[in-house]
Design an enzyme around this catalytic site. Sequence first.
Site, PDB file in Angstrom:
ATOM      1  N   GLY A 124       0.834  -1.203   0.000  1.00  0.00           N
ATOM      2  CA  GLY A 124       0.000   0.000   0.000  1.00  0.00           C
ATOM      3  C   GLY A 124       0.870   1.255   0.000  1.00  0.00           C
ATOM      4  CG  HIS A 125       3.211   2.141   3.452  1.00  0.00           C
ATOM      5  ND1 HIS A 125       3.260   0.976   4.189  1.00  0.00           N
ATOM      6  CD2 HIS A 125       2.573   3.039   4.235  1.00  0.00           C
ATOM      7  CE1 HIS A 125       2.686   1.167   5.368  1.00  0.00           C
ATOM      8  NE2 HIS A 125       2.258   2.409   5.420  1.00  0.00           N
TER       9      HIS A 125
ATOM     10  NE  ARG B  42      -2.987  -0.088  14.752  1.00  0.00           N
ATOM     11  CZ  ARG B  42      -2.859   1.160  14.318  1.00  0.00           C
ATOM     12  NH1 ARG B  42      -3.153   1.446  13.061  1.00  0.00           N
ATOM     13  NH2 ARG B  42      -2.420   2.111  15.132  1.00  0.00           N
TER      14      ARG B  42
HETATM   15  P1  AMP Z   1       0.578   4.687   7.753  1.00  0.00           P
HETATM   16  O1  AMP Z   1       1.994   4.253   7.663  1.00  0.00           O
HETATM   17  O2  AMP Z   1      -0.352   3.582   8.153  1.00  0.00           O
HETATM   18  O3  AMP Z   1       0.396   5.962   8.510  1.00  0.00           O
HETATM   19  O4  AMP Z   1       0.131   5.012   6.263  1.00  0.00           O
HETATM   20  C1  AMP Z   1       0.870   5.902   5.460  1.00  0.00           C
HETATM   21  C2  AMP Z   1       0.122   6.159   4.191  1.00  0.00           C
HETATM   22  O5  AMP Z   1      -0.089   4.921   3.496  1.00  0.00           O
HETATM   23  C3  AMP Z   1      -1.264   6.764   4.417  1.00  0.00           C
HETATM   24  O6  AMP Z   1      -1.508   7.755   3.434  1.00  0.00           O
HETATM   25  C4  AMP Z   1      -2.179   5.580   4.248  1.00  0.00           C
HETATM   26  O7  AMP Z   1      -3.479   5.926   3.833  1.00  0.00           O
HETATM   27  C5  AMP Z   1      -1.447   4.807   3.167  1.00  0.00           C
HETATM   28  N1  AMP Z   1      -1.863   3.406   3.179  1.00  0.00           N
HETATM   29  C6  AMP Z   1      -1.872   2.562   4.227  1.00  0.00           C
HETATM   30  N2  AMP Z   1      -2.395   1.371   3.858  1.00  0.00           N
HETATM   31  C7  AMP Z   1      -2.718   1.479   2.547  1.00  0.00           C
HETATM   32  C8  AMP Z   1      -3.312   0.591   1.583  1.00  0.00           C
HETATM   33  N3  AMP Z   1      -3.672  -0.644   1.897  1.00  0.00           N
HETATM   34  N4  AMP Z   1      -3.500   1.064   0.330  1.00  0.00           N
HETATM   35  C9  AMP Z   1      -3.152   2.332  -0.012  1.00  0.00           C
HETATM   36  N5  AMP Z   1      -2.593   3.212   0.852  1.00  0.00           N
HETATM   37  C10 AMP Z   1      -2.370   2.791   2.110  1.00  0.00           C
END
Ligand code: AMP
Length: 288
Positions: free
Chosen positions: A38-39, A189
């Site tokens: 995703g990232h 998570r």
């Molecule tokens: P985090 O590290 O969880 O704070 O996420 C960092 C960025 O990655 C944020 O903009 C999230 O929305 C994005 N993100 C997290 N999981 C996904 C996913 N499965 N698909 C797309 N973007 C994601």
Amino acid sequence: MSVPIVRTVDELRTIAAEWRRSGASIAVVPTMGALHEGHLSLGRAALQKADRIIVTLFVNPKQFNSAADLAAYPRTESQDAAKLALLGAHLLYVPDAVEIYPAGFATTVSVSGISQGLCGTFRPGHFDGVATVVAKLFLQTGADFAFFGEKDFQQLQLVRRMVQDLDIPITVVCCPTVREADGLALSSRNFRLSPAERAIAPNLALVLIETAERLARGSPVLPTLAEARAAILAAGYRDIEYLELRGETDLQPMTSLDRPARLLAAAWLGETRLIDNVRTSPVFSEVG
Ligand code: AMP
């Protein structure tokens, strides 16, 4: 190939200023690390848009409501750096805590309206923590573009509102949620799920997707949402914090589907809290 890592605002600004002098555009991808596909999809989209991309990695204590959740959050900096090197990222910014919250730090960025309800109700202070750190990362990097995932939809709309309200000269770009083959949204998570929970987990997404289709076909909102909640619990989720239909851009509650909307949910699977959301929009039948 490796990706350069900087840990101070001074180092970050020195590199960004060189890029600027050469006329390069800059994109930032804020993350809390433990990078997954995703990232990386945000990073790829950023590479398409800007000449240089900065990925930030900061596990922001101010956006956690529970010390246990903060302590359990995965920290995998060297694997993250390896993934970003393969991707072709130009810089990894891993600020020391003092670069974000120096002694005497006393400012909070708080976006009202959009930060209330949904996750805002169940995670008090979370969105103030998000808005404050994101504002700092925007100002520290001076980036032209910022990439966020739709996975955290309320966060995305909050950041857009903040950028507009504070005249921050950055364009927010959103990217679709990346999912496992069975529908589960990728999340840092997910690793906490036991094998049995992992098998149940996709039901959150599957119910949301099916419910979005039913709503689009004209199914009445409130009973359909009640059925969706029951289906998620029947699948083995322990508790549902919320499952709501909200306006796509203003996130206002909706009781009939008369404009583009988002179906958003947060639910507990054992000791793990998962969130997800999908778009839904009325299907207007053509007349004549
Ligand atoms: P985090 O590290 O969880 O704070 O996420 C960092 C960025 O990655 C944020 O903009 C999230 O929305 C994005 N993100 C997290 N999981 C996904 C996913 N499965 N698909 C797309 N973007 C994601």
